[in-house]
Design an enzyme around this catalytic site. Structure first.
Site: not given
Ligand SMILES: NC(=O)c1ccc[n+]([C@@H]2O[C@H](COP(=O)([O-])OP(=O)(O)OC[C@H]3O[C@@H](n4cnc5c(N)ncnc54)[C@H](OP(=O)(O)O)[C@@H]3O)[C@@H](O)[C@H]2O)c1
Length: 212
Positions: A136, A123, A140
């Protein structure tokens, strides 16, 4: 990479980017194995956070030429200190340990054959950060790190990539942007860019972080 006739596995393929990519790869002539927690038409059941389910999937599918480690989950935006540890674990169990379980199941065959491409979905938040997105982002950044480390270990001819799909209009984006997804790339356009990237992949790409 020539896609026609290749066997591909896409995890997290019941909706969003994974579903669109599975369809695009089928249109390219790949034999596509799609997996997700939600079993459905053409989608095999596999919760990547459950090691036994990943082992069962591997036993069912056999080796693949192309692995797309796409399955992931996100949380409601919140400051790091306010996110319960259980929620941190839920994200790491799927986004990191689930990806590792799938790599452990499929990369040894690629090494044995000296061929294969493993794409790990990263990402923008695997290369930069924003407030209220710490769990998150942390998963990533882990994807970027484990992908580059794995690339150092695979047999010659095997390619490991960390792939940033951009900003794509999916359920996940709606959660992290709290519904503000106007202008985001449609999943089908993201899948077309993914396929275009795969056509250009050569063994020299091993270890790259790619943007679609
Ligand atoms: N959308 C974006 O803008 C964006 C940006 C950067 C990176 N990404 C990355 O791109 C990938 C796809 O994202 P998306 O936006 O398409 O997300 P999405 O719409 O939320 O879809 C996620 C997919 O993963 C599956 N999944 C979730 N947990 C799973 C588990 N434990 N085991 C197996 N499958 C699981 C879901 O299906 P079930 O619920 O049926 O299991 C679903 O098919 C993710 O890795 C995401 O981090 C997306």
């Amino acid at each position: 990479m020539t896609l026609r006739g290749k066997r591909a596995l896409v995890t997290g393929a019941s909706r969003g980017i994974g579903k669109a990519l599975a369809e695009a790869l089928r249109a390219e002539g790949c034999e596509v194995l799609a997996a997700a927690r939600t079993e459905g038409r053409g989608v095999l059941r596999c919760d990547v956070s459950v090691p036994e389910e990943v082992e069962r999937l591997r036993a069912r599918t056999g080796p693949v030429d192309l692995l797309v480690n796409n399955a992931a989950v996100i949380h409601e935006p919140a400051p790091l200190v306010d996110v319960p540890l259980a929620e941190w674990r839920r994200l790491f169990d799927t986004n990191v340990l689930g990806m590792v379980a799938v790599l452990k199941a499929y990369v040894p065959d690629m090494n044995a054959r000296g061929a294969g491409v493993a794409c790990n979905l990263s990402s923008t938040w695997g290369r930069s950060v924003d407030a209220r997105q710490a769990p998150y982002c942390a998963t990533k950044w882990a994807v970027e790190g484990l992908s580059r480390a794995l690339a150092e270990e695979v047999a010659e001819g095997v390619v490991v990539l960390a792939v940033n799909p951009g900003v794509v209009a999916t359920d996940m984006l709606a959660t992290c942007l709290e519904g503000a997804i106007a202008g985001a790339t449609p999943p089908e356009a993201c899948a077309a860019a993914f396929v275009g990237m795969l056509r250009r992949v050569t063994p020299a790409w091993n270890g790259r972080s790619v943007d679609l």
